[in-house]
Design an enzyme around this catalytic site. Structure first.
Site, PDB file in Angstrom:
ATOM      1  N   ALA A 256       0.832  -1.222   0.000  1.00  0.00           N
ATOM      2  CA  ALA A 256       0.000   0.000   0.000  1.00  0.00           C
ATOM      3  C   ALA A 256       0.867   1.273   0.000  1.00  0.00           C
ATOM      4  CB  ALA A 256      -0.906  -0.005   1.234  1.00  0.00           C
TER       5      ALA A 256
ATOM      6  N   ASP B 179      -0.931  -6.142   2.317  1.00  0.00           N
ATOM      7  CA  ASP B 179      -0.740  -4.982   3.201  1.00  0.00           C
ATOM      8  C   ASP B 179      -1.996  -4.810   4.053  1.00  0.00           C
ATOM      9  OD1 ASP B 179      -0.287  -2.238   4.262  1.00  0.00           O
ATOM     10  OD2 ASP B 179       1.275  -2.147   2.720  1.00  0.00           O
TER      11      ASP B 179
ATOM     12  N   LYS C 269      15.469  -0.701   5.301  1.00  0.00           N
ATOM     13  CA  LYS C 269      15.426   0.566   6.032  1.00  0.00           C
ATOM     14  C   LYS C 269      16.700   0.654   6.881  1.00  0.00           C
ATOM     15  CE  LYS C 269      12.659   3.948   7.027  1.00  0.00           C
ATOM     16  NZ  LYS C 269      12.301   4.789   5.902  1.00  0.00           N
TER      17      LYS C 269
HETATM   18  C1  LIG Z   1       6.620   2.510   2.183  1.00  0.00           C
HETATM   19  S1  LIG Z   1       5.060   1.759   2.201  1.00  0.00           S
HETATM   20  C2  LIG Z   1       5.062   0.877   0.692  1.00  0.00           C
HETATM   21  C3  LIG Z   1       4.879   1.728  -0.517  1.00  0.00           C
HETATM   22  C4  LIG Z   1       4.609   0.900  -1.760  1.00  0.00           C
HETATM   23  N1  LIG Z   1       5.793   0.167  -2.184  1.00  0.00           N
HETATM   24  C5  LIG Z   1       4.133   1.749  -2.913  1.00  0.00           C
HETATM   25  O1  LIG Z   1       4.790   1.745  -3.965  1.00  0.00           O
HETATM   26  O2  LIG Z   1       3.093   2.388  -2.811  1.00  0.00           O
HETATM   27  C6  LIG Z   1       5.223   0.514   3.413  1.00  0.00           C
HETATM   28  C7  LIG Z   1       4.001  -0.352   3.595  1.00  0.00           C
HETATM   29  O3  LIG Z   1       4.410  -1.519   4.299  1.00  0.00           O
HETATM   30  C8  LIG Z   1       3.279  -1.962   5.028  1.00  0.00           C
HETATM   31  N2  LIG Z   1       3.684  -2.947   6.060  1.00  0.00           N
HETATM   32  C9  LIG Z   1       4.433  -2.747   7.168  1.00  0.00           C
HETATM   33  N3  LIG Z   1       4.528  -3.891   7.860  1.00  0.00           N
HETATM   34  C10 LIG Z   1       3.844  -4.833   7.177  1.00  0.00           C
HETATM   35  C11 LIG Z   1       3.564  -6.218   7.379  1.00  0.00           C
HETATM   36  N4  LIG Z   1       4.033  -6.848   8.446  1.00  0.00           N
HETATM   37  N5  LIG Z   1       2.825  -6.879   6.475  1.00  0.00           N
HETATM   38  C12 LIG Z   1       2.353  -6.249   5.380  1.00  0.00           C
HETATM   39  N6  LIG Z   1       2.571  -4.941   5.133  1.00  0.00           N
HETATM   40  C13 LIG Z   1       3.298  -4.246   6.025  1.00  0.00           C
HETATM   41  C14 LIG Z   1       2.694  -0.677   5.594  1.00  0.00           C
HETATM   42  O4  LIG Z   1       1.331  -0.858   5.940  1.00  0.00           O
HETATM   43  C15 LIG Z   1       2.898   0.283   4.425  1.00  0.00           C
HETATM   44  O5  LIG Z   1       1.729   0.398   3.657  1.00  0.00           O
END
Ligand SMILES: C[S@@+](CC[C@H](N)C(=O)[O-])C[C@H]1O[C@@H](n2cnc3c(N)ncnc32)[C@H](O)[C@@H]1O
Length: 339
Positions: free
Chosen positions: A209, A228, A295
């Protein structure tokens, strides 16, 4: 002896310098733009430096410009005259070649000519010399860095400079309706790692997301499973090639070998991200590709990267680790799943 300008993403030049010091002995460094750009002298010849960097590609060093000539800045039209003469004197390098002019400057006050004005003047000189001025895919680049009081000028090919963009600052056009800037990271990874996403069939996008990466893979014709707990952008709803699992990635399970591409852009603790990806590793086919951002959460990026690589090396071949221009406090890993 050879002289170079190195560039890293803002704040990461100390790591780029550390990489160079490990690669080449006797490197002497002078800062040009704090945290980003630096001048360095190596005891080795230019060819040896380029070969050492090509053999062990750095993570943080984004761009490498040779310095073949240094000219004092006058701040008037003499500077353009001097640049033109420098190009004319090396005419044999450019004859019948496609040549790009890259100009960067520290400040307008020191060197008053914009990149496009300088390029226009030098493009005219190149035409005089039977060279073809180009913007993309040049045979040779004339790179000019205008520091506070000097112009550093170097000639080289895009491979040795690590990029065919000025300073390695890769620019993509923002599209109408683009879901997130994150999309640029995946686009840049495709270029940097010489991939073609359209060659894959089934992708898993962890941390998808709002959906920038997912949208790019859908555009390339892949089936995408986006995972997500957060919401995907409404424009993706109902896409026939998209499966959206609105869940934490630790809660999903797939058939073995279901995917040939995994992408993961969770802004999360690197070690927890590793565990999550390794838990889903069976869902990847042998030799599947993985593109993963790491990260850099604390002050020791090199150590974090070493630890992450070590963990992933149980299941993956580490093809490259690179801080892309579009990475902020992170780097991107390119992996291939072992048999
Ligand atoms: C930087 S954003 C990703 C952006 C995405 N690549 C885009 O192009 O729009 C990071 C995402 O990782 C998700 N996230 C974090 N921990 C997660 C988990 N354990 N399982 C699934 N999603 C996760 C967050 O909800 C967030 O939406």
């Amino acid at each position: 002896m050879s002289r170079w300008i190195g560039t890293a993403n803002q704040g990461y030049s100390p790591y780029a310098i550390e990489e160079l010091r490990r690669l080449l002995d006797g490197v002497k460094v002078t800062q040009l733009a704090a945290g980003e750009t630096f001048l360095f002298d190596s005891e080795r010849q230019a060819e040896e430096v380029a070969a050492a960097v090509a053999a062990d590609k750095p993570i943080f060093l984004r761009h490498l410009q040779p310095v073949d000539r240094t000219v004092e800045i006058k701040g008037n039209a003499d500077d353009l005259q001097e640049l033109s003469e420098t190009v004319r004197r090396s005419r044999l390098l450019f004859e019948d070649k496609q040549v790009a002019i890259h100009v960067r400057r520290v400040s307008k006050t020191a060197f008053p000519y914009s990149a496009s004005d300088t390029k226009a003047v030098l493009d005219a000189v190149l035409e005089e010399l039977d060279a073809e001025p180009v913007v993309q895919q040049p045979d040779i680049i004339i790179a000019i860095y205008a520091a506070a009081s000097e112009l550093y000028i170097g000639f080289g090919n895009p491979e040795d400079m690590l990029s065919d963009w000025p300073g390695g600052a890769v620019r993509f056009q923002r599209e109408e309706g683009q879901i997130s800037r994150a999309k640029f990271k995946l686009l840049e990874a495709e270029r940097e790692f010489a991939l073609d996403y359209s060659k894959f069939r089934n992708a898993m996008d962890i941390g998808a997301a709002p959906g920038g990466w997912t949208s790019l893979l859908l555009e390339r014709g892949l089936r995408v499973t986006a995972i997500d707990p957060g919401d995907l952008h409404p424009s993706l709803a109902g896409h026939p090639a998209l499966t959206y699992l609105k869940r934490n990635a630790s809660e999903v399970k797939f058939k073995p070998g279901a995917f040939d591409l995994l992408v993961c852009d969770m802004s999360w603790s690197p070690m927890q991200m590793c565990r999550l990806v390794l838990d889903l590793e069976e869902a990847l086919a042998p030799h599947a590709t993985a593109i993963i951002t790491i990260k850099l959460m604390h002050k020791k990026p090199l150590q974090t990267i070493r630890e992450v690589k070590e963990r992933f090396s149980t299941a993956f071949i580490i093809k490259r680790a690179k801080q892309l221009f579009h990475n902020r406090e992170e780097i991107t890993l390119y992996l291939e799943k072992k048999q």
